[in-house]
Scaffold this motif. Structure first.
Motif, short mmCIF file in Angstrom:
data_model
loop_
_atom_site.label_atom_id
_atom_site.label_comp_id
_atom_site.label_asym_id
_atom_site.label_seq_id
_atom_site.Cartn_x
_atom_site.Cartn_y
_atom_site.Cartn_z
N MET A 22 7.50 -1.93 -10.85
CA MET A 22 7.23 -2.71 -12.06
C MET A 22 8.28 -2.44 -13.13
N GLY A 23 8.74 -3.50 -13.78
CA GLY A 23 9.70 -3.37 -14.86
C GLY A 23 9.05 -2.83 -16.12
N ILE A 24 9.89 -2.51 -17.09
CA ILE A 24 9.35 -1.92 -18.32
C ILE A 24 8.51 -2.93 -19.10
N GLU A 25 8.70 -4.23 -18.81
CA GLU A 25 7.87 -5.22 -19.48
C GLU A 25 6.40 -5.04 -19.13
N PHE A 26 6.12 -4.42 -17.97
CA PHE A 26 4.73 -4.23 -17.52
C PHE A 26 4.23 -2.80 -17.72
N GLN A 27 5.11 -1.82 -17.66
CA GLN A 27 4.64 -0.44 -17.79
C GLN A 27 5.17 0.27 -19.03
N GLY A 28 5.97 -0.41 -19.85
CA GLY A 28 6.49 0.18 -21.06
C GLY A 28 7.72 1.05 -20.79
N GLY A 29 8.55 1.24 -21.83
CA GLY A 29 9.75 2.04 -21.67
C GLY A 29 10.80 1.64 -22.69
N ALA A 30 12.05 2.00 -22.41
CA ALA A 30 13.14 1.75 -23.33
C ALA A 30 14.34 1.19 -22.58
N VAL A 31 15.07 0.32 -23.26
CA VAL A 31 16.31 -0.24 -22.73
C VAL A 31 17.43 0.07 -23.70
N TYR A 35 8.85 -7.97 -2.04
CA TYR A 35 9.26 -7.22 -3.23
C TYR A 35 8.98 -5.74 -3.07
N ALA A 36 7.81 -5.43 -2.53
CA ALA A 36 7.47 -4.02 -2.32
C ALA A 36 8.38 -3.37 -1.30
N LEU A 37 8.70 -4.09 -0.22
CA LEU A 37 9.51 -3.52 0.86
C LEU A 37 10.96 -3.29 0.43
N VAL A 38 11.55 -4.23 -0.30
CA VAL A 38 12.96 -4.09 -0.70
C VAL A 38 13.12 -3.32 -2.00
N GLY A 39 12.03 -3.14 -2.75
CA GLY A 39 12.10 -2.34 -3.96
C GLY A 39 12.68 -3.04 -5.17
N PHE A 40 12.75 -4.37 -5.15
CA PHE A 40 13.27 -5.09 -6.31
C PHE A 40 12.28 -4.95 -7.48
N GLU A 41 12.84 -4.94 -8.67
CA GLU A 41 12.02 -4.79 -9.87
C GLU A 41 11.23 -6.06 -10.16
N VAL A 42 9.97 -5.87 -10.54
CA VAL A 42 9.10 -6.99 -10.90
C VAL A 42 9.15 -7.17 -12.41
N THR A 43 9.61 -8.34 -12.84
CA THR A 43 9.76 -8.66 -14.26
C THR A 43 9.04 -9.97 -14.56
N THR A 59 0.82 -1.21 0.00
CA THR A 59 0.00 0.00 0.00
C THR A 59 0.85 1.26 0.00
N VAL A 60 1.89 1.27 0.83
CA VAL A 60 2.71 2.48 1.00
C VAL A 60 3.73 2.63 -0.12
N ARG A 61 4.47 1.58 -0.41
CA ARG A 61 5.56 1.69 -1.37
C ARG A 61 5.18 1.22 -2.76
N GLY A 62 4.30 0.24 -2.83
CA GLY A 62 3.92 -0.29 -4.13
C GLY A 62 5.02 -1.13 -4.75
N LEU A 63 4.73 -1.71 -5.91
CA LEU A 63 5.69 -2.55 -6.60
C LEU A 63 6.46 -1.75 -7.63
#
Length: 368
Positions: A49-58, A182-190, A43-47
């Protein structure tokens, strides 16, 4: 035989054990606390999300002497978005920027080439549209829901609906804790994270089914005796498979720990963190839920049945009568015609050796 092997044999025979079911309220409380913490993290930090889920560029660059921290600064200045930079084995950099469209990627690529002092033609740019990411997320949720439904149907057929409900609660418990970490440590979700989540569900379910199978076998014709309640036998089932569950979990955790702490932490291979963290947390949570949540919950549900309530009432009455006579648990089984080789289901050593019981010459199949 090793000490652990000897302990496993004694647990299987019921000579020693721990009252998991009797202390279930403690484990329920711990699980509720952990789950609340995980939900607060989401709730507080959220996930992330990697660019595979929200779009972007590599952007993948050739070898450069620019540090990761400096490259992150350049990328954020060029794009106006947060950037994730990883050092590659070739000496190049992998720059990941979310929320970048096709029109802006060329501008970012040009600015990065100047800041990093590399040829813009040698920078490889891969774009991921947000619609593709939404499809990936949708497929992941569909796969998870289908998996859960199939698990419930299978367990309801192979065992009974109470065990199916308990297994489902344990699986949701494992997913919630893993996603919360995952939300607490801030690791990217892929997509690798999703694969890890589906994998840990299989491990968790395996441990749970092993205990359920033992419980199903030991509770056949349970109401025909007056020595043990359903909770007693459930506790025996956990103890008899405890060492096996621990060994399975430890063996599975060792290589995953190598990926997470050595590969991702020491060697800096950040791409390994996607799947290794979900596996590590999920395997540990799955072992915990199989032992401390699933089977005690089944016992709770079964003890609500009228026939199990009646059995419990009879067993407690016999024990109270035996206690008044100064007799132990073995004497209860002896006095009321229970099998001589039935092993205790709860903690502690046996009150009397089995050989003493067999030598008393009680008529077979008659109750006193």
């Amino acid at each position: 035989m090793s000490k652990l092997g000897n302990l496993g044999a004694r647990l299987h025979r019921g000579e020693v054990g721990y009252d998991f079911v009797g202390n279930r309220k403690i484990w329920y409380g711990i699980s509720i606390l952990i789950t609340i913490t995980a939900i607060l993290g989401l709730t507080v930090r959220g996930l992330n999300m990697g660019i595979e889920f929200q779009g972007g560029a590599v952007f993948t660059t050739p070898s450069t002497s620019v540090s990761v921290s400096q490259a992150e600064k350049y990328a954020e200045e060029a794009s106006g978005h947060d950037a994730i930079v990883q050092k590659l084995g070739s000496g190049g950099l992998r720059v990941q920027i979310a929320g970048v469209d096709t029109g802006k990627s060329d501008q970012i690529k040009a600015e990065l080439s100047k800041d990093l002092k590399v040829d813009p033609e040698k920078i490889n740019a891969d774009l991921v549209g947000p619609s593709w990411g939404e499809q990936i997320a949708s497929k992941a949720w569909q796969g998870l829901v289908i998996f859960m439904i199939l698990v419930v149907i299978y367990l309801a057929i192979a065992f009974e609906w109470r065990m199916a409900v308990a297994a489902l609660v344990a699986l949701i418990h494992d997913i919630t804790i893993t996603v919360g970490i995952y939300a607490l440590v801030g690791f990217e979700v892929t997509p690798g994270t999703v694969i890890g989540l589906l994998t840990i569900l299989g491990y968790s379910l395996y441990d749970t089914v092993v205990v359920f199978d033992s419980l199903k076998e030991q509770t056949k014709d349970l109401t025909k005796q007056t020595r043990w309640t359903y909770s007693d036998v459930a506790n025996r089932s956990i103890n008899s498979t405890l060492v096996r569950s621990i060994n399975t979990t430890v063996v599975a955790l060792l290589p995953v720990a190598g990926l997470l702490f050595i590969g991702g932490g020491v060697l800096g291979a950040g791409t390994l963190n996607d799947i290794s963290l979900s596996l590590f947390v999920g395997l540990a949570a799955g072992a915990y839920s199989s032992i401390f949540i699933a089977t005690p919950l089944v016992a709770d549900l079964k003890e609500r049945e009228p026939q199990m309530k009646a059995l419990r009432k009879r067993v407690l009455a016999k024990r109270a009568q035996a206690a008044a006579k100064g007799e132990g648990a073995e004497a209860v089984g002896e006095s009321y015609g229970e099998p001589d080789d039935a092993a205790p289901a709860v903690v502690g050593p046996r009150n009397q050796p089995a050989s003493r019981n067999r030598g008393r010459g009680r008529p077979s199949g008659k109750r006193r």
